[in-house]
Enzyme design. Structure first.
Site, PDB file in Angstrom:
ATOM      1  N   ARG A 101       0.876  -1.187   0.000  1.00 40.88           N
ATOM      2  CA  ARG A 101       0.000   0.000   0.000  1.00 40.88           C
ATOM      3  C   ARG A 101       0.903   1.225   0.000  1.00 40.88           C
ATOM      4  O   ARG A 101       1.684   1.435   0.922  1.00 40.88           O
ATOM      5  CB  ARG A 101      -0.915  -0.006   1.225  1.00 40.88           C
ATOM      6  CG  ARG A 101      -1.669   1.297   1.393  1.00 40.88           C
ATOM      7  CD  ARG A 101      -2.795   1.215   2.388  1.00 40.88           C
ATOM      8  NE  ARG A 101      -3.940   0.554   1.815  1.00 40.88           N
ATOM      9  CZ  ARG A 101      -5.203   0.728   2.251  1.00 40.88           C
ATOM     10  NH1 ARG A 101      -5.457   1.552   3.251  1.00 40.88           N
ATOM     11  NH2 ARG A 101      -6.212   0.100   1.685  1.00 40.88           N
ATOM     12  N   HIS A 128      -7.280   0.831  -6.642  1.00 42.10           N
ATOM     13  CA  HIS A 128      -7.513  -0.004  -5.445  1.00 42.10           C
ATOM     14  C   HIS A 128      -8.184  -1.299  -5.924  1.00 42.10           C
ATOM     15  O   HIS A 128      -9.369  -1.540  -5.701  1.00 42.10           O
ATOM     16  CB  HIS A 128      -8.411   0.752  -4.472  1.00 42.10           C
ATOM     17  CG  HIS A 128      -8.425   0.181  -3.080  1.00 42.10           C
ATOM     18  ND1 HIS A 128      -7.689  -0.931  -2.712  1.00 42.10           N
ATOM     19  CD2 HIS A 128      -9.088   0.579  -1.956  1.00 42.10           C
ATOM     20  CE1 HIS A 128      -7.913  -1.181  -1.428  1.00 42.10           C
ATOM     21  NE2 HIS A 128      -8.749  -0.294  -0.947  1.00 42.10           N
ATOM     22  N   GLN A 131     -10.236  -3.759  -3.580  1.00 44.12           N
ATOM     23  CA  GLN A 131     -11.539  -3.238  -3.168  1.00 44.12           C
ATOM     24  C   GLN A 131     -12.592  -3.517  -4.231  1.00 44.12           C
ATOM     25  O   GLN A 131     -13.692  -3.996  -3.939  1.00 44.12           O
ATOM     26  CB  GLN A 131     -11.427  -1.720  -2.940  1.00 44.12           C
ATOM     27  CG  GLN A 131     -12.735  -1.071  -2.518  1.00 44.12           C
ATOM     28  CD  GLN A 131     -13.145  -1.503  -1.126  1.00 44.12           C
ATOM     29  OE1 GLN A 131     -12.366  -1.384  -0.198  1.00 44.12           O
ATOM     30  NE2 GLN A 131     -14.359  -2.019  -0.970  1.00 44.12           N
ATOM     31  N   ASP A 218     -17.039   7.073  -1.795  1.00 39.43           N
ATOM     32  CA  ASP A 218     -15.740   6.919  -1.123  1.00 39.43           C
ATOM     33  C   ASP A 218     -15.479   8.255  -0.425  1.00 39.43           C
ATOM     34  O   ASP A 218     -16.189   9.242  -0.671  1.00 39.43           O
ATOM     35  CB  ASP A 218     -14.678   6.620  -2.212  1.00 39.43           C
ATOM     36  CG  ASP A 218     -13.256   6.432  -1.669  1.00 39.43           C
ATOM     37  OD1 ASP A 218     -13.081   6.324  -0.443  1.00 39.43           O
ATOM     38  OD2 ASP A 218     -12.316   6.408  -2.490  1.00 39.43           O
ATOM     39  N   CYS A 258     -16.725   1.966   0.286  1.00 36.64           N
ATOM     40  CA  CYS A 258     -15.527   1.136   0.517  1.00 36.64           C
ATOM     41  C   CYS A 258     -15.021   1.241   1.947  1.00 36.64           C
ATOM     42  O   CYS A 258     -14.271   0.366   2.393  1.00 36.64           O
ATOM     43  CB  CYS A 258     -14.433   1.503  -0.473  1.00 36.64           C
ATOM     44  SG  CYS A 258     -13.957   3.232  -0.405  1.00 36.64           S
ATOM     45  N   ARG A 286     -13.689  -8.461   1.284  1.00 36.67           N
ATOM     46  CA  ARG A 286     -12.260  -8.219   1.058  1.00 36.67           C
ATOM     47  C   ARG A 286     -11.480  -9.497   1.383  1.00 36.67           C
ATOM     48  O   ARG A 286     -10.573  -9.886   0.666  1.00 36.67           O
ATOM     49  CB  ARG A 286     -11.767  -7.064   1.945  1.00 36.67           C
ATOM     50  CG  ARG A 286     -12.404  -5.708   1.665  1.00 36.67           C
ATOM     51  CD  ARG A 286     -12.012  -5.174   0.321  1.00 36.67           C
ATOM     52  NE  ARG A 286     -10.573  -5.130   0.176  1.00 36.67           N
ATOM     53  CZ  ARG A 286      -9.791  -4.130   0.630  1.00 36.67           C
ATOM     54  NH1 ARG A 286     -10.334  -3.088   1.210  1.00 36.67           N
ATOM     55  NH2 ARG A 286      -8.486  -4.152   0.441  1.00 36.67           N
TER      56      ARG A 286
HETATM   57  N1   CP Z   1     -11.432   0.114   2.120  1.00 31.92           N
HETATM   58  C1   CP Z   1     -10.163   0.002   2.573  1.00 31.92           C
HETATM   59  O1   CP Z   1      -9.217  -0.263   1.832  1.00 31.92           O
HETATM   60  O2   CP Z   1     -10.048   0.187   3.911  1.00 31.92           O
HETATM   61  P1   CP Z   1      -8.687   0.348   4.728  1.00 31.92           P
HETATM   62  O3   CP Z   1      -8.070   1.679   4.316  1.00 31.92           O
HETATM   63  O4   CP Z   1      -9.112   0.359   6.162  1.00 31.92           O
HETATM   64  O5   CP Z   1      -7.775  -0.779   4.409  1.00 31.92           O
HETATM   65  N1  NVA Z   2      -9.787   6.823  -1.814  1.00 30.87           N
HETATM   66  C1  NVA Z   2      -9.494   6.402  -0.466  1.00 30.87           C
HETATM   67  C2  NVA Z   2      -9.768   4.947  -0.318  1.00 30.87           C
HETATM   68  C3  NVA Z   2      -9.624   4.449   1.094  1.00 30.87           C
HETATM   69  C4  NVA Z   2      -9.837   2.976   1.208  1.00 30.87           C
HETATM   70  C5  NVA Z   2      -8.055   6.736  -0.120  1.00 30.87           C
HETATM   71  O1  NVA Z   2      -7.188   6.565  -0.978  1.00 30.87           O
HETATM   72  O2  NVA Z   2      -7.808   7.171   1.008  1.00 30.87           O
END
Ligand code: CP
Ligand code: NVA
Length: 300
Positions: A101, A128, A131, A218, A258, A286
């Site tokens: 990430r 993502h 997701q 989101d 999400c 997930r």
């Molecule tokens: N939706 C999602 O990816 O959540 P987190 O940021 O908590 O992993």
């Molecule tokens: N768009 C958001 C998604 C979080 C799961 C971010 O990148 O923070």
């Protein structure tokens, strides 16, 4: 499938393969006949916060027989400036797979290439994919299939989640509508490159919601964009899933998020609670969708 770097890089057949296996993973949780990650150790290399992604991967890897190590970028030399290329070449000699990430999509792609181990994108600024795979599973469970349905995304149309939705629509052919203020619409080059007849971008929220099978949102302020928070909130104030907006969608439409959710911002507290069953099913999926991905990556 060697890596999961983006929805962009998946074929429609690969998406369906993940979704089919995810159903099996969910049905057989706790009773898996095979443990494809046995004797393997995977690393979770995270430069951004996470609840769902971290927990679902840690649990999922263990349930498939593997061991897992959480490596916050603050705790490894990556956070002090060691290049991703060097990190990748070290990790590749020790770990059996990596879940990353981070900010730049290029970092995940470079890691995959230079480490030589299966690599999964656990969120970048561009995509993502995990997701969206879980979301497609959730839609399948509730509506049978996403094909022939209308999915309307509301809010920051330029961030990772809607960009992955765009690629999912480009691959699977369902109708995707993105309702976002002009300054937060998906990159024009991406839309021009795809030139897809099933993807619509508009600032007309009500119009985008009409007859939709799914309303999806989101956060307005993605990770890494905190400095723009005030501007984003002012721009996005009206792009919210409210009961008025839900009334414009198809009767019984799914409302999806999400997570994490900011009530009173991208979704009202009332709508969130009314649709909590769907939203937390997305979160649970997930685990199942990612176990399907992990298992497929071990098959090469
Ligand atoms: N939706 C999602 O990816 O959540 P987190 O940021 O908590 O992993
Ligand atoms: N768009 C958001 C998604 C979080 C799961 C971010 O990148 O923070």
């Amino acid at each position: 499938m060697k890596h999961l770097l983006s929805i962009e890089s998946m074929t429609p057949a690969q998406i369906h393969e993940v979704l089919d296996l995810a159903v099996e993973m969910k049905a057989n949780r706790g009773r898996h006949a095979e443990h494809p990650l046995r004797h393997q150790c995977w690393g979770l290399i995270f430069s951004k916060s996470s609840t769902r992604t971290r927990v679902s991967f840690e649990v999922g890897i263990r349930e498939l027989g593997g061991d897992v190590m959480f490596l916050s970028s603050n705790d490894i030399q990556l956070g002090r400036g060691e290049p991703i290329a060097d990190t990748a070449r070290v990790m590749g000699r020790m770990l059996h797979g990596a879940v990353i990430r981070t900010f730049a999509q290029k970092d995940v792609e470079d890691f995959a290439r230079l480490s030589g181990i299966p690599t999964i994108n656990a969120l970048t600024d561009a995509e993502h994919p995990c997701q969206i795979l879980a979301d497609l599973q959730t839609i399948r469970e509730a509506l049978g299939s996403v094909e022939g349905k209308i999915v309307t995304f509301v809010g920051d149309g330029a961030c990772n989640v809607p960009c992955s939705w765009i690629w999912a629509a480009a691959k699977l052919g369902f109708e995707l509508r993105i309702a976002a203020p002009k300054k937060f619409q998906p990159p024009r080059e991406l839309l021009e490159r795809l030139n897809a007849r099933n993807i619509f971008v508009t600032d007309d929220l009500d119009h985008a919601a009409e007859g939709a099978d799914v309303l999806y949102t989101d956060v307005w302020v993605s990770m890494g964009k905190e400095e723009e928070a005030a501007f984003r909130l002012a721009q996005m104030g009206h792009y919210q899933i409210s009961s008025g907006l839900v009334a414009k969608a198809k009767p019984g439409a799914l409302v999806m998020h999400c997570l994490p959710a900011y009530r009173g911002k991208e979704i009202t507290a009332e709508v969130f609670e009314q649709h909590a069953a769907t939203i937390f099913n997305q979160a649970e999926n997930r685990l199942h969708a990612q176990k399907a991905v992990l298992s497929l990556l071990t098959r090469g």
